[in-house]
Write an enzyme that holds these catalytic residues in place. Structure first.
Site, PDB file in Angstrom:
ATOM      1  CB  CYS A 211      -8.225   2.124   6.069  1.00 30.26           C
ATOM      2  SG  CYS A 211      -9.823   2.632   6.642  1.00 30.26           S
ATOM      3  CG  ASP A 212      -9.306  -3.694   2.260  1.00 33.53           C
ATOM      4  OD1 ASP A 212      -8.324  -4.362   1.878  1.00 33.53           O
ATOM      5  OD2 ASP A 212     -10.389  -4.185   2.579  1.00 33.53           O
TER       6      ASP A 212
END
Ligand SMILES: *Cc1c(COP(=O)(O)O)cnc(C)c1O
Length: 648
Positions: free
Chosen positions: A515-516
């Site tokens: 989740c970057d």
């Protein structure tokens, strides 16, 4: 979004005929970057293409993927084709042999593979194995790599070249190797190392083989240009080199100085830079001979590029020369520079890493879902009683055409922002805002679809296709498997490995599992240059969609990290046989969750016990039953032993 195949390819593809695998081959440029190793079959599959004598064998990658699935090796996975390693070693050595032969050069070539480019045990074993018939050696930049080199090379004629900082332990290891008859060179990066080498070799009574790494003034283009030039952090300055010669003379050890080393940087796109670097190295070589060193070896380092873009240009991810031209340039330059001085031709050493291993590996992953950026269902016109701004938006949607794209773009955003402003002040409802945004999206989609028909477009309109593109969520971690995309904006060829006889009617970017916001791929190669989106197929219900990132055999496997605790992927090494069948020679299961937890100092046993206590407390508190507790503990255990990536 619906894509613009016609725009980038209308000149090259005949789009009047039905979409075929041939269209895909050209769209994804596979014959430009694939170097004859990859292609698309008429059935629409990406294939590995191998030459057995006159015969060409093509193996669909999807067949290998299916074989992996049967063996419990899930996506994502690195697939290595052993034959490609073999072929690359052969081609590099044969190309040098041919250039040497044709130029009448009076010495031979010895390649060494820099271990840092891919340290995986089976890669090094294969290189040592396939390379032995050419006496291909290894380059070590650290103690750990020297230990690998010492134990993996079996051929006594191969060389081991030691670069990097060397301490006493490192030097003793190398001296013992020398004593056992292994051709192990110490290349001096700094003058300081020489003291330890002289002291240890005197103490052990073993003469070392010494090389000097020089700092060339010749600069190169491309990403790695800092390995050369005055400010390079590597190598001896000319003055320091004189200090080394003096010290060797005083110790009566000048006869040990036999090798000159220069490395201009990796991925050198322009052949002119290579020529001028070799020419400068020759001047140093002649100078050292003049000083009385015996010499005999010239090591031109790495730098042989890979054409990731398939553009055959001198841009960073490409190269404006081929393997043969590379070899000829080097051999000729050496000859032309040294012959007039009456200097005997040295053994030519090169340290090609990238060019040797990049082709042999690909990263395979499946797509988990897609998110389309497109308008939802819309009424034909503004509903009765709509706000004026919404009525205006609907009329923009009506009159948008090729002649007023920019105007409509400006208007739509203006009306939409006005509605948002009203919403902000409580003067427009949630439904009004949603409708305004939806109509705006419809306008943008229309504009985006009309763009290919327009000659000149503004920057903001040019960015529209990317803004409107789909997001394809892939089962992989960029940080673990493709670190150079994140770190240095490396380009790799990417394409689906099947369904290539269907038109890829969507445009998408690829997002990974972390989740970057950096965990995405939004630069792609295409026949018309670098693009922000990749043509892809819509997902089919109940069917996997597989993507491959090609040419990832160099530098990607150990530079990766554990971001979000996604671990090593599964790795499969396949050997293709002459009859087109293939063997799974090696398979490695990637990290389990317990593995990655232990890398960051958690104790998996303790963690299990901690979970047991939480569950037991829940039983005591009457929240769960004992059978439920058992079920939970079992699920927990399975998770701990499972793959860190998405499992179906
Ligand atoms: C990294 C490195 C190489 C490998 O370079 P490639 O461009 O991958 O061939 C060779 N020699 C030295 C000294 C290096 O540091």
């Amino acid at each position: 979004m619906q894509n613009h195949l016609s725009s980038s390819l209308e000149n090259e593809l005949d789009l009047s005929t039905e979409w075929s695998a041939e269209h895909s081959a050209r769209l994804y440029g596979v014959r430009d970057w694939g170097s004859d190793y990859f292609d698309v079959s008429a059935e629409g599959n990406a294939v590995v293409s191998l030459q057995f004598g006159e015969k060409t064998i093509q193996v669909p990658i999807i067949d290998i993927v299916n074989g992996m699935k049967e063996r419990g090796l899930d996506m994502p996975a690195v697939l290595r084709i052993e034959n490609l390693l073999d072929q690359r070693i052969t081609q590099l050595n044969e190309a040098f042999a041919k250039a040497i032969n044709e130029a009448g050069y009076n010495n031979h070539y010895r390649g060494v593979f820099p271990i840092k480019v891919n340290q995986q045990c089976h890669v090094i074993e294969e290189i040592a194995d396939y390379g032995s018939r050419y006496h291909h050696g290894l380059e070590a930049g650290s103690k750990a790599e020297l230990i690998i080199a010492l134990t993996q090379l079996k051929d006594p004629e191969s060389l081991i070249i030691c670069n990097g900082y060397k301490d006493e332990e490192f030097i003793e290891l190398g001296l013992y190797a020398r004593q056992m008859g292994i051709n192990c060179f110490f290349v001096l990066e700094t003058a300081m190392e020489l003291d330890i080498i002289l002291e240890r070799s005197r103490a052990l009574g073993i003469d070392p083989l010494i090389g000097v790494r020089i700092r060339l003034a010749s600069m190169v283009e491309g990403h790695w240009n800092e390995d050369s030039g005055d400010r390079s952090i590597f190598g001896l300055s000319t003055n320091a080199l004189l200090g080394v010669i003096e010290k060797l003379k005083q110790a009566d050890m000048l006869h040990c100085l036999q090798l000159l080393h220069s490395h201009l940087g990796s991925q050198i796109p322009n052949i002119r830079n290579i020529r001028s670097g070799v020419m400068e190295a020759c001047r140093f070589y002649a100078g050292l001979i003049e000083e009385g060193a015996p010499m005999g070896y010239i090591d031109i380092g790495g730098g042989l590029a890979v054409d990731y873009e398939g553009a055959r240009s001198n841009s960073t991810h490409s190269m404006n020369y081929g393997l043969d031209e590379y070899c000829y340039s080097i051999v000729e330059t050496l000859q032309e520079s040294l012959e007039p001085l009456g200097i005997a031709h040295p053994v030519i050493i090169s340290e090609s890493g990238r060019a040797l291993v990049a082709y042999s590996s690909m990263l395979l992953f499946n797509i988990l879902e897609t998110r389309e950026h497109k308008p939802g269902p819309l009424p034909d016109s503004a509903p009765d009683g709509s706000h004026d701004l919404i009525v205006n938006l609907f009329s923009v949607l009506d009159y948008v055409n090729v002649d007023n794209l920019q105007e409509c773009y400006n208007d739509a955003l203006y009306y939409r922002d006005e509605i948002r402003e009203l919403f902000h002040h409580g003067q427009a409802s949630l439904r009004e805002r949603a409708l305004a945004e939806n109509v705006t999206l419809a306008v943008l989609e229309k504009i985006s679809n009309l763009l290919p028909q327009v000659r000149r477009v503004s920057q903001e309109l040019e960015a529209l296709p990317e803004l409107m593109s789909d997001i394809y969520y892939g089962n992989f971690s960029l940080f673990q498997s493709l670190p150079d995309i994140w770190a240095i904006d490396q380009l790799f060829p990417i394409m689906p490995i099947h369904r290539l006889n269907e038109a890829p009617v969507r445009d998408g970017v690829l997002a990974d599992m972390t989740c970057d916001c950096d965990g995405k791929i939004d630069n792609f190669i295409s026949p018309s240059g670098v693009t922000k989106t990749l043509p892809l197929h819509p997902l089919k219900e109940g069917e996997e969609y597989y993507i491959s990132v090609f040419l990832v055999g160099a530098y990607q496997e150990t530079l990766g990290d554990l971001h979000n605790l996604f671990g090593d992927t599964n790795v499969v090494s396949v050997h293709v046989n002459e009859d087109g069948s293939f063997d799974f020679r090696r398979e490695f299961h990637g990290d389990s969750i317990a593995d990655v937890l232990s890398y960051v100092e958690y104790d998996p046993k303790l963690i299990q016990e901690q979970f047991r206590r939480i569950a037991e407390q829940a039983v005591r508190d009457g929240k769960i039953s004992v059978p439920m507790r058992q079920q939970m503990l079992r699920a927990f255990r399975e998770s701990m032993n499972g793959y860190t990536f998405f499992e179906r």
